[in-house]
Design a protein around this motif. Structure first.
Motif, PDB file in Angstrom:
ATOM      1  N   TRP A  47       0.828  -1.203   0.000  1.00  0.00           N
ATOM      2  CA  TRP A  47       0.000   0.000   0.000  1.00  0.00           C
ATOM      3  C   TRP A  47       0.864   1.255   0.000  1.00  0.00           C
ATOM      4  O   TRP A  47       0.579   2.218  -0.734  1.00  0.00           O
ATOM      5  N   LEU A  48       1.942   1.267   0.767  1.00  0.00           N
ATOM      6  CA  LEU A  48       2.831   2.436   0.803  1.00  0.00           C
ATOM      7  C   LEU A  48       3.525   2.665  -0.532  1.00  0.00           C
ATOM      8  O   LEU A  48       3.906   3.800  -0.848  1.00  0.00           O
ATOM      9  N   ARG A  49       3.698   1.581  -1.311  1.00  0.00           N
ATOM     10  CA  ARG A  49       4.340   1.731  -2.616  1.00  0.00           C
ATOM     11  C   ARG A  49       3.381   2.264  -3.676  1.00  0.00           C
ATOM     12  O   ARG A  49       3.818   2.685  -4.752  1.00  0.00           O
ATOM     13  N   SER A  50       2.088   2.249  -3.411  1.00  0.00           N
ATOM     14  CA  SER A  50       1.112   2.644  -4.434  1.00  0.00           C
ATOM     15  C   SER A  50       0.148   3.687  -3.872  1.00  0.00           C
ATOM     16  O   SER A  50       0.450   4.881  -3.872  1.00  0.00           O
ATOM     17  N   GLU A  51      -0.987   3.256  -3.325  1.00  0.00           N
ATOM     18  CA  GLU A  51      -2.005   4.215  -2.896  1.00  0.00           C
ATOM     19  C   GLU A  51      -1.557   5.099  -1.739  1.00  0.00           C
ATOM     20  O   GLU A  51      -2.035   6.221  -1.590  1.00  0.00           O
ATOM     21  N   GLY A  52      -0.632   4.599  -0.918  1.00  0.00           N
ATOM     22  CA  GLY A  52      -0.265   5.321   0.291  1.00  0.00           C
ATOM     23  C   GLY A  52       0.978   6.179   0.206  1.00  0.00           C
ATOM     24  O   GLY A  52       1.499   6.629   1.228  1.00  0.00           O
ATOM     25  N   ARG A  53       1.464   6.426  -1.000  1.00  0.00           N
ATOM     26  CA  ARG A  53       2.718   7.187  -1.155  1.00  0.00           C
ATOM     27  C   ARG A  53       2.667   8.553  -0.497  1.00  0.00           C
ATOM     28  O   ARG A  53       3.670   9.035   0.030  1.00  0.00           O
ATOM     29  N   ASP A  54       1.498   9.199  -0.542  1.00  0.00           N
ATOM     30  CA  ASP A  54       1.380  10.571  -0.026  1.00  0.00           C
ATOM     31  C   ASP A  54       0.710  10.632   1.345  1.00  0.00           C
ATOM     32  O   ASP A  54       0.325  11.717   1.791  1.00  0.00           O
ATOM     33  N   ASP A  55       0.589   9.491   1.995  1.00  0.00           N
ATOM     34  CA  ASP A  55      -0.034   9.487   3.319  1.00  0.00           C
ATOM     35  C   ASP A  55       0.802  10.340   4.280  1.00  0.00           C
ATOM     36  O   ASP A  55       2.034  10.251   4.294  1.00  0.00           O
ATOM     37  N   PRO A  56       0.158  11.195   5.083  1.00  0.00           N
ATOM     38  CA  PRO A  56       0.921  12.062   5.992  1.00  0.00           C
ATOM     39  C   PRO A  56       1.754  11.292   7.017  1.00  0.00           C
ATOM     40  O   PRO A  56       2.726  11.834   7.553  1.00  0.00           O
ATOM     41  N   ASP A  57       1.397  10.042   7.279  1.00  0.00           N
ATOM     42  CA  ASP A  57       2.152   9.226   8.232  1.00  0.00           C
ATOM     43  C   ASP A  57       3.068   8.224   7.529  1.00  0.00           C
ATOM     44  O   ASP A  57       3.493   7.232   8.132  1.00  0.00           O
ATOM     45  N   HIS A  58       3.382   8.515   6.265  1.00  0.00           N
ATOM     46  CA  HIS A  58       4.159   7.572   5.464  1.00  0.00           C
ATOM     47  C   HIS A  58       5.438   7.125   6.172  1.00  0.00           C
ATOM     48  O   HIS A  58       5.727   5.922   6.284  1.00  0.00           O
ATOM     49  N   ASP A  59       6.230   8.052   6.662  1.00  0.00           N
ATOM     50  CA  ASP A  59       7.515   7.696   7.270  1.00  0.00           C
ATOM     51  C   ASP A  59       7.323   6.891   8.555  1.00  0.00           C
ATOM     52  O   ASP A  59       8.107   5.965   8.835  1.00  0.00           O
ATOM     53  N   LEU A  60       6.297   7.213   9.334  1.00  0.00           N
ATOM     54  CA  LEU A  60       6.018   6.434  10.533  1.00  0.00           C
ATOM     55  C   LEU A  60       5.591   5.011  10.178  1.00  0.00           C
ATOM     56  O   LEU A  60       6.005   4.037  10.832  1.00  0.00           O
TER      57      LEU A  60
END
Length: 362
Positions: A309-322
């Protein structure tokens, strides 16, 4: 003390290079000019070589095939170099330590390459066709491809996943894990051709092992198996001299099939370790993919979904690094007891590889 572990690719690389120099290893570096790391650092696969170049026997140890899993393996190499290397008789042996073969994924704390390719499914033999469809993977897409992250939804997905496989057979999971070439946004993606790390690794094998007649290997990984145990995955056929040799080095019986829900090891395609024999068919080669177990199957299921999910839909999630740190904590737990176990057992496993290669007779 667990100070062999690192929090970033740059820190891990610095520790490895310092320990390799202290051990008087010859260092060869294979860098990338087309990509940078998470913090803008240069990305390099470093190789430390000990022993004589013309030795007939060699041990090669690979780290970082699945990038984030390399944090554990890097710590093992660092501890072995600092505490064990000086005691090895290198008169008839060459030792090749490959640090961060997949440096982009190591730096970005993810599993796959910059192209979302699972490097351990990318080493297809000559004549193979990339892009193979995997119907079993498609059956699991509704459970593995998350639309978002919420604890309630993740639990529901895992329960539905287990119910589906209980009804239709856990062999489907093994078939899905083997590799798929038709979902570039998915897990276990083989890619559509050899990745940068694929080409670099083949070059390393030929450059440093090309004249070697007997080779033993470890490709370090994490996550498969239970917390506090090591799974040894030997991919040569049982009964062959190669399987007998590797099984003997680590006192294995029929293998660690219990680590998989289907009761058998998946028939993975494109494994990195098989490239050693692809490149050097005249040499005798034995070894294993060795996994330190980290978490229960539900947590691993969540981690696979999260990484995808982080590699696709979640790339711009504000908590990405966490969330990336959450994923890393599955691949390389911060648990002190686990890290002490790794640093005690990992170097000892390497010692048994070296002793086994030196003693290997037909």
């Amino acid at each position: 003390m667990v100070d062999s572990f690192s929090d970033s690719y740059a820190e891990a690389r610095d520790k490895f290079l310092a320990a390799a120099r202290d051990a008087e290893a010859r260092i060869h570096s294979y860098g990338r000019d087309d990509l940078k790391g998470k913090d803008g650092e240069r990305l390099v696969c470093d190789v430390a070589v000990l022993g004589t170049d013309d030795a007939d026997r060699a041990a090669i140890v690979i780290t970082g095939t699945h990038g984030a899993e390399g944090y554990c393996a890097s710590a093992i190499l660092h501890r072995w170099l600092a505490s064990r290397a000086a005691d090895v008789d290198l008169k008839d042996l060459k030792i090749v330590l490959v640090h961060a073969i997949n440096p982009w994924a190591f730096s970005h704390k993810t599993r796959a390459t910059e192209n979302n390719v699972d490097l351990n499914r990318n080493f297809l033999p000559a004549g193979s066709t990339y892009g193979r469809q995997n119907p079993s993977y498609d059956k699991l897409v509704p459970f593995l491809h998350a639309d978002g992250l919420h604890a309630r939804d993740e639990l529901a997905a895992h329960l539905a996943y287990k119910s589906f496989l209980d009804e239709h057979g856990w062999h489907i999971e093994n078939e899905a894990w083997a590799g798929q070439g038709h979902r570039p946004d998915g897990i276990f993606y083989t890619g559509n051709g050899p990745e940068w790390a694929n080409r670099i690794f083949r070059g390393i094998v030929n450059e440093h092992l090309g004249a070697t007649k007997t080779i033993g290997f470890i490709d370090w990984h994490t996550c498969i198996g239970r917390f506090g145990e090591i799974a040894y995955l030997i991919f040569d056929e049982e009964g062959t001299p190669e399987h007998k040799a590797a099984a003997g080095w680590w006192s294995r019986g029929e293998g660690d099939r219990h680590a998989f829900n289907a009761g058998a090891v998946p028939r993975y395609e494109g494994l990195l370790c098989k490239a050693i024999r692809q490149e050097l068919p005249a040499s005798r080669i034995a070894g294993a993919v060795i996994e330190f177990g980290t978490v229960d199957e539900y947590t691993l299921f969540r981690a696979d979904r999260l990484d995808r999910w982080l590699r696709s839909e979640g790339r711009d999630d504000p908590d990405h690094d966490l969330l990336r740190e959450d994923y890393l904590n599955v691949c390389c737990p911060r648990d002190t007891a686990w890290r002490r176990y790794v640093l005690a057992e990992g170097p000892a496993v390497m010692d048994r590889l070296i002793d086994g290669v030196l003693a290997w007779r037909e």
